[in-house]
Design an enzyme around this catalytic site. Structure first.
Site, PDB file in Angstrom:
ATOM      1  N   THR A 186       0.843  -1.187   0.000  1.00 44.52           N
ATOM      2  CA  THR A 186       0.000   0.000   0.000  1.00 44.52           C
ATOM      3  C   THR A 186       0.879   1.236   0.000  1.00 44.52           C
ATOM      4  O   THR A 186       2.054   1.175   0.349  1.00 44.52           O
ATOM      5  CB  THR A 186      -0.913   0.009   1.226  1.00 44.52           C
ATOM      6  OG1 THR A 186      -0.089   0.040   2.416  1.00 44.52           O
ATOM      7  CG2 THR A 186      -1.796  -1.224   1.275  1.00 44.52           C
ATOM      8  N   GLU A 330      -5.713  -3.808  -1.840  1.00 39.08           N
ATOM      9  CA  GLU A 330      -6.205  -4.993  -1.134  1.00 39.08           C
ATOM     10  C   GLU A 330      -7.265  -5.777  -1.910  1.00 39.08           C
ATOM     11  O   GLU A 330      -7.614  -6.890  -1.523  1.00 39.08           O
ATOM     12  CB  GLU A 330      -6.772  -4.587   0.231  1.00 39.08           C
ATOM     13  CG  GLU A 330      -5.736  -4.112   1.224  1.00 39.08           C
ATOM     14  CD  GLU A 330      -5.449  -2.617   1.162  1.00 39.08           C
ATOM     15  OE1 GLU A 330      -4.853  -2.080   2.110  1.00 39.08           O
ATOM     16  OE2 GLU A 330      -5.828  -1.975   0.145  1.00 39.08           O
ATOM     17  N   LYS A 440     -17.259  16.778   8.919  1.00 42.23           N
ATOM     18  CA  LYS A 440     -18.381  16.609   9.839  1.00 42.23           C
ATOM     19  C   LYS A 440     -18.734  17.969  10.435  1.00 42.23           C
ATOM     20  O   LYS A 440     -18.064  18.462  11.334  1.00 42.23           O
ATOM     21  CB  LYS A 440     -18.015  15.606  10.938  1.00 42.23           C
ATOM     22  CG  LYS A 440     -17.687  14.215  10.369  1.00 42.23           C
ATOM     23  CD  LYS A 440     -17.037  13.319  11.397  1.00 42.23           C
ATOM     24  CE  LYS A 440     -16.602  12.009  10.750  1.00 42.23           C
ATOM     25  NZ  LYS A 440     -15.796  11.164  11.627  1.00 42.23           N
ATOM     26  N   TRP A 445     -22.649  15.126   7.659  1.00 43.26           N
ATOM     27  CA  TRP A 445     -21.491  14.822   6.832  1.00 43.26           C
ATOM     28  C   TRP A 445     -21.545  15.626   5.535  1.00 43.26           C
ATOM     29  O   TRP A 445     -22.584  15.715   4.886  1.00 43.26           O
ATOM     30  CB  TRP A 445     -21.452  13.332   6.487  1.00 43.26           C
ATOM     31  CG  TRP A 445     -20.996  12.450   7.599  1.00 43.26           C
ATOM     32  CD1 TRP A 445     -20.611  12.841   8.852  1.00 43.26           C
ATOM     33  CD2 TRP A 445     -20.885  11.029   7.575  1.00 43.26           C
ATOM     34  NE1 TRP A 445     -20.271  11.751   9.605  1.00 43.26           N
ATOM     35  CE2 TRP A 445     -20.425  10.626   8.848  1.00 43.26           C
ATOM     36  CE3 TRP A 445     -21.131  10.055   6.617  1.00 43.26           C
ATOM     37  CZ2 TRP A 445     -20.200   9.285   9.176  1.00 43.26           C
ATOM     38  CZ3 TRP A 445     -20.909   8.726   6.930  1.00 43.26           C
ATOM     39  CH2 TRP A 445     -20.442   8.347   8.198  1.00 43.26           C
TER      40      TRP A 445
END
Length: 537
Positions: A186, A330, A440, A445
């Site tokens: 990653t 992944e 937030k 959101w």
């Protein structure tokens, strides 16, 4: 339980290149090389050379299970490494050269790479970290004797010389299909990079899915140019998918600018390509500036980060279909692909663009869940937010050398992607944000991706990032950080006016800061952590 009576032939990557060599023997592999010239050969040639390389690996004393690193562009020698290393029972560990040098040294050591294969471009990089590469026994320069560099690196070997010494027949081992064949770390934006080990089985199943009509839609009549790098997530599986169907492969090498890509697209009659939005923005701007079009290109896959609707529209105006896709290191990486269904035929232009801007539907073989903070599935209504969980045949079950995977701790058996999404009844997923990037404000959101897409719709904006800044009353409020196109002028008031009527008033950013450039990760995504640091300063 009654077992089926089918042959237990293992799914191995070797079978892909063997198939291409047998039934698509004269189909071309075209590469722009680091040395400069265009190189041409065929799948039959690649199969013979992969066997020479497999013999060379054995001659170097490498054993099944050993990790062999590559630092290389998209090219024919890199393709040979994919098949020779993995097919021999070793692990082809592709290393992203755009990472920081200290991260590369960490990755090489953590993977315990025994040999590195490197293009000429990356020899200076390796010279700079040579003292930190603990277990590397040799470095193979992916060139011929005439182009071997003068270097301080110890145990430097020439790729073509190694192959010349070996026969073009190799006794491939009969491996268990769950044997590791590839490895990618990653990008490590938080903490150290983590290694994902791909198996032969996962690589083949992923490649089969990639060929589907609603994904890359590949066939033997196609010409595929992967812009997405082979050094990151296996170029989205294209080095396996294209030979699987016998498609002609065109590799761009180190030149990814608009002029160089356009030259290959037209000269080789490319039909399919794939890459991240930053590359396509540069190409589209070059095409516009030079009055050029795209003659044979029919489909461009865009992923890595959210594709702005404006980019989809610009490609459509050129007669090119955009496949918006989503995935992660992944997930090998393909998880979602966005093609319309039959019921969407006749949809008006605005609705069609809104649908195409979503990340897509799950590919068969991938299961999704969208859950709230308590782990309860949210309604599939296209508006309810939740955390995206994924599992499937090509999703990682843990990281190399890590005993417990934090990505699986909250919901055992599922991979926690870190994305906040909505999903509708047809399975179309829209990424609202990363869990760490969502804004937030007052308990609600705000999607940074929505704000960025609106901002880059302004003709004067080259790139934009939306981040959260602390606010005493609301907790957080959105701030836009913007790069203006060269030669253009833009005021804060003009840009914020674009948001009127497109989002709720409380979602409109409080302020705009103009900068010359924005930092990106090694895979081309906006580096939000650094942008937040810059904004704070």
């Amino acid at each position: 339980m009654l077992r089926g009576m089918m042959m237990g032939t293992p799914l191995l990557v070797t079978s892909v290149l063997r198939h291409a060599a047998l039934y698509h023997a004269d189909t071309e592999i075209v590469s722009r090389t680091t040395e400069g010239p265009i190189h041409r050969h065929s799948y039959a040639d690649a199969w013979a050379r992969a066997q020479r390389l497999a013999n060379a690996l054995a001659a170097l004393g490498l054993q099944p299970g050993d990790r062999v690193g590559t630092l290389a562009w998209n090219g024919y020698r890199h393709l040979e490494c994919y098949y020779a290393i993995g097919g021999s029972g070793m692990v082809c560990h592709t290393i992203n050269p755009r990472l920081f040098p200290e991260q590369i040294a960490y990755i090489v050591n953590h993977a315990e790479d025994r040999v590195l294969f490197a293009d000429l471009t990356f020899i200076p990089l390796l010279e700079g970290i040579a003292d930190h590469l603990k277990g590397v026994k040799a470095i193979v320069v992916m060139t011929d004797a005439a182009n071997m560099p003068a270097s301080s690196l110890p145990n430097l070997l020439c790729y073509e010389d190694l192959l010349a010494e070996q026969p073009d027949r190799f006794d491939w081992p009969e491996l268990d299909e769950n044997t590791a064949c590839g490895m990618c770390y990653t990008s490590g934006t938080t903490g150290n990079p983590k290694g994902v080990l791909y198996s032969h089985r996962s690589a083949l199943l992923h490649a089969m899915a990639a060929c589907l009509p609603d994904v890359f839609d590949l066939s033997a009549s196609d010409v595929v140019l992967p812009v997405v790098p082979m050094f990151h997530v296996n170029a989205w599986g294209i080095p396996y998918a294209a030979p699987m169907v016998g498609a002609k492969l065109v590799f761009p090498g180190p030149k990814l600018d608009g002029a160089s890509l356009h030259e290959l697209f037209e000269a080789e009659r490319v039909t399919n390509t794939a890459g991240v939005p930053t590359v396509w923005l540069a190409l589209l701007n070059w095409l516009h500036a030079n009055g050029k079009t795209l003659g044979t290109l029919r489909r461009v896959a865009i992923g890595g980060s959210a594709c702005p609707p404006m980019m989809i529209q610009r490609f459509r105006e050129l007669g090119v279909e955009v496949l918006h896709a989503w995935g992660m290191t992944e997930t090998s990486p393909l998880g979602l692909a966005n093609m319309p269904k039959g019921k969407h035929a006749g949809m008006d232009a605005d609705s069609s663009l809104a649908l195409a801007s979503k990340q897509g539907r799950p590919i068969c073989g991938i299961e999704l869940r969208v859950v709230d903070a308590a782990g309860v599935d949210v309604p599939r209504d296209g508006t309810s937010f939740g955390r995206l969980l994924v599992r499937g045949a090509w999703v990682c079950g843990g990281y190399f050398g890590v005993e417990a995977s934090p990505a699986h701790e909250t919901m055992p058996g599922w991979f926690e992607t870190g994305d906040v999404v909505t999903m509708d009844a047809d399975g179309y997923v829209q990424i609202v944000d990363r869990t760490k990037d969502v804004i937030k404000s007052g308990g609600e959101w705000i999607s940074s991706i929505d704000l960025e897409n609106i901002a880059v719709g302004h003709p004067a904006v080259a790139e934009a990032a939306a981040i959260a800044i602390p606010d005493e009353k609301w907790g957080e409020r959105p701030l836009l950080v913007v790069v203006v196109k060269e030669g253009a002028s833009l005021t804060k008031e003009d840009l914020l006016a674009v948001f009127e009527g497109k989002v709720a008033k409380w979602c409109i950013p409080d302020d705009v800061r103009f900068v010359e450039t924005l930092p990106h990760t090694a895979t081309g995504k906006l580096l939000k952590s650094k942008i937040r640091e810059l904004a704070g300063a």
